[in-house]
Design a protein around this motif. Structure first.
Motif, PDB file in Angstrom:
ATOM      1  N   TYR A  86       0.905  -1.276   0.191  1.00 40.66           N
ATOM      2  CA  TYR A  86       0.004  -0.047  -0.037  1.00 40.66           C
ATOM      3  C   TYR A  86       0.726   1.526   0.063  1.00 40.66           C
ATOM      4  CZ  TYR A  86      -3.346  -3.340   1.764  1.00 40.66           C
ATOM      5  OH  TYR A  86      -4.181  -4.352   2.071  1.00 40.66           O
ATOM      6  N   GLU A  87       0.269   2.294  -0.573  1.00 37.29           N
ATOM      7  CA  GLU A  87       1.079   3.623  -0.765  1.00 37.29           C
ATOM      8  C   GLU A  87      -0.004   4.695  -0.035  1.00 37.29           C
ATOM      9  OE1 GLU A  87       4.441   4.556  -3.358  1.00 37.29           O
ATOM     10  OE2 GLU A  87       2.780   6.013  -3.833  1.00 37.29           O
ATOM     11  N   THR A 135       5.000   4.235  12.262  1.00 39.12           N
ATOM     12  CA  THR A 135       5.399   3.027  12.082  1.00 39.12           C
ATOM     13  C   THR A 135       4.690   2.215  13.079  1.00 39.12           C
ATOM     14  OG1 THR A 135       7.341   3.580  11.136  1.00 39.12           O
ATOM     15  CG2 THR A 135       7.443   1.246  12.195  1.00 39.12           C
ATOM     16  N   LYS A 136       4.835   2.591  14.425  1.00 38.40           N
ATOM     17  CA  LYS A 136       4.037   2.071  15.514  1.00 38.40           C
ATOM     18  C   LYS A 136       2.642   1.947  15.441  1.00 38.40           C
ATOM     19  CE  LYS A 136       3.950   2.374  20.666  1.00 38.40           C
ATOM     20  NZ  LYS A 136       4.529   3.373  21.776  1.00 38.40           N
ATOM     21  N   GLN A 183       3.697  -7.622  11.837  1.00 34.84           N
ATOM     22  CA  GLN A 183       4.693  -8.029  10.919  1.00 34.84           C
ATOM     23  C   GLN A 183       4.702  -7.182   9.764  1.00 34.84           C
ATOM     24  OE1 GLN A 183       6.368 -10.957  11.746  1.00 34.84           O
ATOM     25  NE2 GLN A 183       5.134 -10.676  13.745  1.00 34.84           N
ATOM     26  N   ALA A 184       3.908  -5.992   9.691  1.00 30.18           N
ATOM     27  CA  ALA A 184       3.999  -4.854   8.622  1.00 30.18           C
ATOM     28  C   ALA A 184       5.527  -4.502   8.551  1.00 30.18           C
ATOM     29  CB  ALA A 184       3.155  -3.769   8.891  1.00 30.18           C
ATOM     30  N   GLN A 185       5.705  -4.388   7.193  1.00 33.53           N
ATOM     31  CA  GLN A 185       7.178  -3.676   6.916  1.00 33.53           C
ATOM     32  C   GLN A 185       6.630  -2.177   6.489  1.00 33.53           C
ATOM     33  OE1 GLN A 185       9.046  -5.878   4.054  1.00 33.53           O
ATOM     34  NE2 GLN A 185       9.533  -7.622   5.215  1.00 33.53           N
ATOM     35  N   VAL A 186       7.201  -1.300   7.190  1.00 29.21           N
ATOM     36  CA  VAL A 186       6.753   0.152   7.059  1.00 29.21           C
ATOM     37  C   VAL A 186       8.160   1.030   6.281  1.00 29.21           C
ATOM     38  CG1 VAL A 186       5.739   2.118   8.058  1.00 29.21           C
ATOM     39  CG2 VAL A 186       5.022  -0.091   8.604  1.00 29.21           C
ATOM     40  N   GLU A 187       7.815   1.769   5.336  1.00 30.32           N
ATOM     41  CA  GLU A 187       8.779   2.781   4.602  1.00 30.32           C
ATOM     42  C   GLU A 187       8.323   4.214   4.668  1.00 30.32           C
ATOM     43  OE1 GLU A 187      10.535   2.033   0.863  1.00 30.32           O
ATOM     44  OE2 GLU A 187      10.445  -0.089   1.060  1.00 30.32           O
ATOM     45  N   VAL A 244       4.039   6.953   2.900  1.00 29.84           N
ATOM     46  CA  VAL A 244       4.376   5.690   3.583  1.00 29.84           C
ATOM     47  C   VAL A 244       3.862   4.622   2.771  1.00 29.84           C
ATOM     48  CG1 VAL A 244       3.646   4.709   5.964  1.00 29.84           C
ATOM     49  CG2 VAL A 244       3.506   7.048   5.640  1.00 29.84           C
ATOM     50  N   ARG A 245       4.671   3.656   2.533  1.00 33.77           N
ATOM     51  CA  ARG A 245       4.677   2.376   1.972  1.00 33.77           C
ATOM     52  C   ARG A 245       4.630   1.325   2.890  1.00 33.77           C
ATOM     53  NH1 ARG A 245       5.783   2.503  -3.736  1.00 33.77           N
ATOM     54  NH2 ARG A 245       6.346   0.470  -3.507  1.00 33.77           N
ATOM     55  N   VAL A 246       3.592   0.490   2.908  1.00 29.86           N
ATOM     56  CA  VAL A 246       3.170  -0.311   3.876  1.00 29.86           C
ATOM     57  C   VAL A 246       3.148  -1.900   3.219  1.00 29.86           C
ATOM     58  CG1 VAL A 246       1.741  -1.317   5.552  1.00 29.86           C
ATOM     59  CG2 VAL A 246       2.240   1.160   5.337  1.00 29.86           C
TER      60      VAL A 246
END
Length: 68
Positions: free
Chosen positions: A2-3, A19-20, A28-32, A40-42
């Motif tokens: 997702y973006e 992020t939190k 388990q989500a990866q967040v950028e 925010v890319r998830v």
């Protein structure tokens, strides 16, 4: 993946808070986070609406979101 376009992010504290909030929905989500682009890319199996709501509830308005 997702973006999301997220407003009011300006520092590393904001990155941590966003992020939190996402990881509260899916641990388990990866967040950028890109502060410069306010994006925010998830990578997550959770629903996009739940992720967007969590970010908004943390005080960061989500102005757009999409699966990419």
């Amino acid at each position: 993946m997702y973006e999301l376009q997220v407003e009011k992010m300006s520092c590393n504290h904001c990155v941590g808070a966003v992020t939190k909030s996402v990881q509260a929905v899916d641990a388990q989500a990866q967040v950028e986070v890109s502060l410069a682009q306010r994006k925010v890319r998830v990578q997550s199996s959770a629903e996009l609406a739940k992720i967007a709501a969590a970010i908004s509830d943390a005080g960061y308005p989500v102005v757009s979101s999409a699966a990419v």
